[in-house]
Write an enzyme that holds these catalytic residues in place. Structure first.
Site, PDB file in Angstrom:
ATOM      1  N   HIS A   1      -2.806  43.641  21.439  1.00 21.24           N
ATOM      2  CA  HIS A   1      -4.043  44.317  21.013  1.00 21.24           C
ATOM      3  C   HIS A   1      -4.111  45.657  21.749  1.00 21.24           C
ATOM      4  CE1 HIS A   1      -8.218  45.024  20.005  1.00 21.24           C
ATOM      5  NE2 HIS A   1      -8.268  43.907  19.296  1.00 21.24           N
TER       6      HIS A   1
ATOM      7  N   SER B   1      -7.080  35.219  11.840  1.00 23.11           N
ATOM      8  CA  SER B   1      -6.672  34.039  12.594  1.00 23.11           C
ATOM      9  C   SER B   1      -7.723  32.944  12.557  1.00 23.11           C
ATOM     10  CB  SER B   1      -6.375  34.431  14.032  1.00 23.11           C
ATOM     11  OG  SER B   1      -6.134  33.277  14.779  1.00 23.11           O
ATOM     12  N   LEU B   2      -8.977  33.318  12.802  1.00 24.95           N
ATOM     13  CA  LEU B   2     -10.032  32.302  12.690  1.00 24.95           C
ATOM     14  C   LEU B   2     -10.025  31.739  11.272  1.00 24.95           C
ATOM     15  CD1 LEU B   2     -13.006  33.958  14.627  1.00 24.95           C
ATOM     16  CD2 LEU B   2     -11.438  32.206  15.439  1.00 24.95           C
TER      17      LEU B   2
ATOM     18  N   THR C   1     -10.660  30.675  20.715  1.00 22.99           N
ATOM     19  CA  THR C   1     -11.725  30.756  19.700  1.00 22.99           C
ATOM     20  C   THR C   1     -13.052  31.150  20.322  1.00 22.99           C
ATOM     21  OG1 THR C   1     -10.616  29.011  18.439  1.00 22.99           O
ATOM     22  CG2 THR C   1     -12.906  29.453  17.888  1.00 22.99           C
TER      23      THR C   1
ATOM     24  N   GLU D   1      -3.277  28.748  15.662  1.00 24.04           N
ATOM     25  CA  GLU D   1      -2.321  29.735  16.183  1.00 24.04           C
ATOM     26  C   GLU D   1      -0.961  29.114  16.482  1.00 24.04           C
ATOM     27  OE1 GLU D   1      -4.056  32.443  18.981  1.00 24.04           O
ATOM     28  OE2 GLU D   1      -2.112  33.182  19.652  1.00 24.04           O
TER      29      GLU D   1
ATOM     30  N   GLY E   1     -14.575  38.790  14.311  1.00 20.93           N
ATOM     31  CA  GLY E   1     -15.092  37.891  13.304  1.00 20.93           C
ATOM     32  C   GLY E   1     -14.042  37.203  12.456  1.00 20.93           C
TER      33      GLY E   1
ATOM     34  N   HIS F   1      -1.969  39.386  22.783  1.00 20.06           N
ATOM     35  CA  HIS F   1      -3.198  38.890  22.148  1.00 20.06           C
ATOM     36  C   HIS F   1      -2.964  37.680  21.262  1.00 20.06           C
ATOM     37  CE1 HIS F   1      -7.261  39.274  20.625  1.00 20.06           C
ATOM     38  NE2 HIS F   1      -6.846  39.441  19.381  1.00 20.06           N
TER      39      HIS F   1
ATOM     40  N   ALA G   1      -9.303  25.376  15.087  1.00 17.78           N
ATOM     41  CA  ALA G   1      -8.392  24.547  14.296  1.00 17.78           C
ATOM     42  C   ALA G   1      -8.560  23.066  14.642  1.00 17.78           C
ATOM     43  CB  ALA G   1      -6.953  24.997  14.527  1.00 17.78           C
TER      44      ALA G   1
ATOM     45  N   ARG H   1      -0.142  40.136  12.171  1.00 19.10           N
ATOM     46  CA  ARG H   1      -1.374  39.548  11.634  1.00 19.10           C
ATOM     47  C   ARG H   1      -2.430  40.624  11.394  1.00 19.10           C
ATOM     48  NH1 ARG H   1      -6.264  37.705  14.093  1.00 19.10           N
ATOM     49  NH2 ARG H   1      -5.428  38.304  16.121  1.00 19.10           N
TER      50      ARG H   1
ATOM     51  N   ALA I   1     -13.529  34.858  20.637  1.00 19.55           N
ATOM     52  CA  ALA I   1     -13.289  35.753  19.495  1.00 19.55           C
ATOM     53  C   ALA I   1     -14.505  36.624  19.250  1.00 19.55           C
ATOM     54  CB  ALA I   1     -12.928  34.943  18.261  1.00 19.55           C
TER      55      ALA I   1
ATOM     56  N   GLU J   1     -12.363  46.342  10.036  1.00 19.15           N
ATOM     57  CA  GLU J   1     -11.323  46.339  11.079  1.00 19.15           C
ATOM     58  C   GLU J   1     -10.054  46.949  10.515  1.00 19.15           C
ATOM     59  OE1 GLU J   1     -12.790  42.800  14.070  1.00 19.15           O
ATOM     60  OE2 GLU J   1     -11.181  42.312  12.693  1.00 19.15           O
TER      61      GLU J   1
HETATM   62  P1  FAD Z   1      -7.523  27.982  20.483  1.00 21.56           P
HETATM   63  O1  FAD Z   1      -8.855  28.443  20.073  1.00 21.56           O
HETATM   64  O2  FAD Z   1      -6.809  28.777  21.496  1.00 21.56           O
HETATM   65  O3  FAD Z   1      -7.652  26.495  21.030  1.00 21.56           O
HETATM   66  C1  FAD Z   1      -6.542  25.812  21.568  1.00 21.56           C
HETATM   67  C2  FAD Z   1      -7.045  24.573  22.250  1.00 21.56           C
HETATM   68  O4  FAD Z   1      -5.955  23.746  22.660  1.00 21.56           O
HETATM   69  C3  FAD Z   1      -7.850  24.839  23.510  1.00 21.56           C
HETATM   70  O5  FAD Z   1      -8.960  23.984  23.513  1.00 21.56           O
HETATM   71  C4  FAD Z   1      -6.882  24.459  24.638  1.00 21.56           C
HETATM   72  O6  FAD Z   1      -7.534  24.091  25.816  1.00 21.56           O
HETATM   73  C5  FAD Z   1      -6.172  23.304  23.988  1.00 21.56           C
HETATM   74  N1  FAD Z   1      -4.881  22.957  24.558  1.00 21.56           N
HETATM   75  C6  FAD Z   1      -3.808  23.758  24.772  1.00 21.56           C
HETATM   76  N2  FAD Z   1      -2.786  23.057  25.273  1.00 21.56           N
HETATM   77  C7  FAD Z   1      -3.210  21.779  25.374  1.00 21.56           C
HETATM   78  C8  FAD Z   1      -2.607  20.587  25.847  1.00 21.56           C
HETATM   79  N3  FAD Z   1      -1.354  20.549  26.315  1.00 21.56           N
HETATM   80  N4  FAD Z   1      -3.337  19.433  25.810  1.00 21.56           N
HETATM   81  C9  FAD Z   1      -4.626  19.438  25.371  1.00 21.56           C
HETATM   82  N5  FAD Z   1      -5.247  20.556  24.927  1.00 21.56           N
HETATM   83  C10 FAD Z   1      -4.540  21.703  24.919  1.00 21.56           C
HETATM   84  N6  FAD Z   1      -9.098  36.084  15.738  1.00 21.56           N
HETATM   85  C11 FAD Z   1      -9.875  36.371  14.672  1.00 21.56           C
HETATM   86  O7  FAD Z   1      -9.553  35.957  13.569  1.00 21.56           O
HETATM   87  N7  FAD Z   1     -11.005  37.102  14.831  1.00 21.56           N
HETATM   88  C12 FAD Z   1     -11.421  37.570  16.037  1.00 21.56           C
HETATM   89  O8  FAD Z   1     -12.456  38.208  16.143  1.00 21.56           O
HETATM   90  C13 FAD Z   1     -10.620  37.295  17.172  1.00 21.56           C
HETATM   91  N8  FAD Z   1     -10.959  37.750  18.398  1.00 21.56           N
HETATM   92  C14 FAD Z   1     -10.242  37.342  19.489  1.00 21.56           C
HETATM   93  C15 FAD Z   1     -10.664  37.704  20.764  1.00 21.56           C
HETATM   94  C16 FAD Z   1      -9.993  37.237  21.874  1.00 21.56           C
HETATM   95  C17 FAD Z   1     -10.463  37.628  23.254  1.00 21.56           C
HETATM   96  C18 FAD Z   1      -8.868  36.395  21.713  1.00 21.56           C
HETATM   97  C19 FAD Z   1      -8.138  35.864  22.902  1.00 21.56           C
HETATM   98  C20 FAD Z   1      -8.417  36.062  20.453  1.00 21.56           C
HETATM   99  C21 FAD Z   1      -9.108  36.527  19.327  1.00 21.56           C
HETATM  100  N9  FAD Z   1      -8.686  36.188  18.047  1.00 21.56           N
HETATM  101  C22 FAD Z   1      -9.460  36.510  16.977  1.00 21.56           C
HETATM  102  C23 FAD Z   1      -7.583  35.247  17.846  1.00 21.56           C
HETATM  103  C24 FAD Z   1      -8.192  33.869  17.628  1.00 21.56           C
HETATM  104  O9  FAD Z   1      -9.323  33.724  18.455  1.00 21.56           O
HETATM  105  C25 FAD Z   1      -7.227  32.755  17.939  1.00 21.56           C
HETATM  106  O10 FAD Z   1      -5.997  32.993  17.346  1.00 21.56           O
HETATM  107  C26 FAD Z   1      -7.787  31.452  17.379  1.00 21.56           C
HETATM  108  O11 FAD Z   1      -9.076  31.243  17.915  1.00 21.56           O
HETATM  109  C27 FAD Z   1      -6.873  30.297  17.686  1.00 21.56           C
HETATM  110  O12 FAD Z   1      -7.553  29.120  17.373  1.00 21.56           O
HETATM  111  P2  FAD Z   1      -6.839  27.740  17.673  1.00 21.56           P
HETATM  112  O13 FAD Z   1      -7.837  26.687  17.350  1.00 21.56           O
HETATM  113  O14 FAD Z   1      -5.536  27.699  17.022  1.00 21.56           O
HETATM  114  O15 FAD Z   1      -6.544  27.795  19.247  1.00 21.56           O
HETATM  115  C1  SIN Z   2     -10.946  41.974  17.674  1.00 20.08           C
HETATM  116  O1  SIN Z   2     -12.152  41.713  17.598  1.00 20.08           O
HETATM  117  O2  SIN Z   2     -10.479  43.104  17.829  1.00 20.08           O
HETATM  118  C2  SIN Z   2      -9.996  40.844  17.582  1.00 20.08           C
HETATM  119  C3  SIN Z   2      -9.835  40.501  16.172  1.00 20.08           C
HETATM  120  C4  SIN Z   2      -8.595  39.702  15.986  1.00 20.08           C
HETATM  121  O3  SIN Z   2      -7.823  39.480  16.906  1.00 20.08           O
HETATM  122  O4  SIN Z   2      -8.387  39.313  14.851  1.00 20.08           O
END
Ligand code: FAD
Ligand code: SIN
Length: 523
Positions: A239, A383-384, A53, A367, A59, A343, A22, A378, A56, A124
């Site tokens: 999860h 989410s991605l 992210t 998120e 996908g 999760h 994001a 969800r 992840a 999925e």
């Molecule tokens: P994030 O990717 O979590 O990034 C948040 C950022 O904010 C990080 O860089 C962090 O360091 C920074 N940050 C936080 N607080 C502060 C602060 N106070 N000051 C400065 N920086 C800060 N979703 C899917 O759709 N498909 C998938 O396959 C999938 N697989 C997943 C697998 C795993 C292991 C996990 C944990 C999640 C998965 N999800 C998946 C969920 C998805 O990855 C996340 O919901 C999504 O990546 C969130 O993106 P984001 O950019 O909102 O936050």
């Molecule tokens: C997974 O790969 O099972 C995670 C997918 C997701 O959180 O959307």
């Protein structure tokens, strides 16, 4: 003693906080509309690669397959969301998603494709079609981050500051004017015409989680302290299949493994999902999670048997294969021990369709935001997609803002001195245990009240310098208060004292605003 004696100040048009999908996408697209070096400032707490992210696996969901359509994707998303989705936001998600995925491919992301260049789509849970775009089998997030990091690093209009943690938002005359930041312990003020929170989720609030250490709920806490509206914080997604070890965080065994035919077995080797739901292993995540928990309790453990994939496991899921082999488990021949883990946070900062929060000049995306696309639960891999689709909208919207009328004049401030590491580590661990036991997969009023009382006691003892642990505790309180108020079960929120959905709660959200008290509001 403080860590800094004087704060440094920098000025930007747009401040983006967080470097997951994001934040990176917002920064990259906003910069394209800017003229000057440093117009966009991108802050991240550790390195650019520390985010959910980056981990992840499964996908990105998008209606790209023959026979699929945004309408079908919409239907599945709404069905998973338990009446609480915002249908306009879901329309945006599913209709703009395919274009965003194609653009990311054109920007350099190597997603897995077939001989004719067509996306290879995974399956999925609760998706009626194969629609999960993936990269290197199960390394989708890392490929997305690699692509976007290359783009933001190449753009001089973006100033990237790593190891910079936003401590609080700067609010002037009711509007956001930037953030106070600890840059490696030194005070930094970033003043901006628009501030975008892209700080991700809060899995670290729980003892067992798939989320990386940065996921401490900072964005929810910053926004709540500033008086922004937050909603749906009771809806935490657990999860069902994290690798069952004592590690923190737990490695994920993607739902896509079940999508390819892996089966859940109890400790006696008995497959239990078909008796619970007609979709068996591909039932909605909350149903599978509770079934795994009950099978663990009844028989002592649960495994995921993917042996039927044989050698194919190594090519379809190379990352998970490596993780298992490093821990002495060969998924080609042995069932994988699995356990549920926190999760994803469905709730968050209430935003409109372009990511505006209820505080002027403050947007939220990814998120941390509550767009309404997920409702109470969800759908996997949405989410991605949400991060990508709404970041694009936020990036365009923030560029429409007029500059701040005048530069804020702040009282001098310092980064509070952090306490001894043992004190903050102990407080964080107590919060995680409490939340896992009382505000986790199954909740009761008694347990939640006990949890809230204990959280109050932890906060009362917590030194002011434990800023991250204060955020963890505040986020935990928001979750537990919301869970206590919602006297029913729906989606990711399960109350064993109210085990069914109740009509009085349909279309109702638990919301926190400037008054800071939980209240019940209509959709
Ligand atoms: P994030 O990717 O979590 O990034 C948040 C950022 O904010 C990080 O860089 C962090 O360091 C920074 N940050 C936080 N607080 C502060 C602060 N106070 N000051 C400065 N920086 C800060 N979703 C899917 O759709 N498909 C998938 O396959 C999938 N697989 C997943 C697998 C795993 C292991 C996990 C944990 C999640 C998965 N999800 C998946 C969920 C998805 O990855 C996340 O919901 C999504 O990546 C969130 O993106 P984001 O950019 O909102 O936050
Ligand atoms: C997974 O790969 O099972 C995670 C997918 C997701 O959180 O959307």
């Amino acid at each position: 003693m403080s860590h800094a004696t004087a704060s440094k100040r920098i000025r930007a048009r747009v401040l983006v906080i967080g470097s997951g999908i994001a934040g990176l996408h917002t920064a990259f697209r906003a910069a394209e509309q800017c003229a000057n070096p440093g117009d966009v400032v991108l802050l991240t707490k550790r390195t650019l690669f520390d985010s959910s992210t980056n981990y992840a696996q499964g996908g990105i969901a998008a209606a790209l397959g023959a026979g699929d359509s945004p309408a079908l994707h919409r239907q599945d998303t709404l069905a998973a969301g338990g009446i609480l989705c915002d249908s306009d936001a879901v329309d945006v998600l599913v209709s703009e998603g395919p274009s965003r995925v194609r653009e990311l491919t054109e920007a350099g992301a190597h997603f897995d494709v077939g001989p004719l260049g067509e996306y290879l789509l995974g399956r999925e849970a609760a998706h009626s079609e194969r629609r999960i775009v993936h990269a290197s089998g199960d390394r989708t997030g890392a490929e997305v981050v690699r692509t976007l990091v290359e783009l933001v690093r190449a753009d001089t209009r973006i100033t990237i500051i790593e190891h910079a943690r936003a401590l609080d938002l700067i609010i002037e005359n009711g509007a956001c004017a930037g953030a106070r930041v600890s840059e490696r312990g030194h005070a930094l003020e970033v003043i901006a015409d628009a501030t975008v929170l892209a700080t991700g989720g809060c899995g670290q609030v729980y003892l067992r989680t798939t989320n990386p250490p940065v996921a401490t709920g900072d964005g929810y806490a910053l926004a709540h302290r500033a008086g922004a509206e937050l909603a749906d914080m009771e809806f935490v997604q657990f999860h069902p299949t994290a690798l069952d070890t004592n590690e923190t965080p737990l490695a994920l065994i993607s739902e896509a493994v079940r999508g390819e035919g892996a089966l859940l077995l109890d400790a006696n080797g008995v497959r239990f999902m078909p008796a619970i739901n007609e979709l068996a292993e591909l039932a909605p995540r909350d149903i599978v999670t509770r079934a795994v928990l009950h099978a663990q309790r009844a028989t002592g453990g649960v495994t995921l048997d993917a042996t039927r994939l044989g050698e194919q496991f190594t090519t379809r899921f190379p990352g998970i294969f490596a993780v298992c082999m490093e821990r002495g488990i060969d998924p080609r021949t042995q069932p994988i021990p699995v356990t549920p883990a926190a999760h994803y946070m469905m709730g968050g900062i209430v935003v409109d369709l372009v990511g505006r929060s209820t505080i002027p000049r403050l947007s939220a995306v990814g998120e941390v935001a509550r767009t309404g696309v997920h409702g109470a639960n969800r759908l996997a891999s949405n989410s991605l997609l949400e991060g990508l689709v709404f970041a694009e909208r936020v990036a365009h919207d923030v560029m429409q803002l007029e500059p701040l009328a005048h530069e804020p004049v702040l009282e001098s401030w310092r980064v509070p001195t952090p306490p001894d590491r043992a004190i903050s580590r102990d407080a964080a661990q107590r919060i995680r245990v409490l939340m896992w036991e009382h505000a986790g997969i199954e909740r009761t009023a008694t347990g939640l009240r006990e949890c809230l009382a204990a959280l109050d006691a932890i906060v009362a003892e917590l030194p002011a310098g434990a800023t991250e642990e204060h955020n963890l505790a505040l986020t935990a309180q928001l979750i537990a208060k919301s869970a206590l108020m919602r006297e029913e079960s729906r989606g990711g929120h399960y109350r064993s004292d109210f085990p069914l959905p109740r009509s009085v709660w349909a279309d109702r959200h638990v919301q926190f605003g400037a008054g800071k008290k939980a209240r019940r509001v209509a959709s």
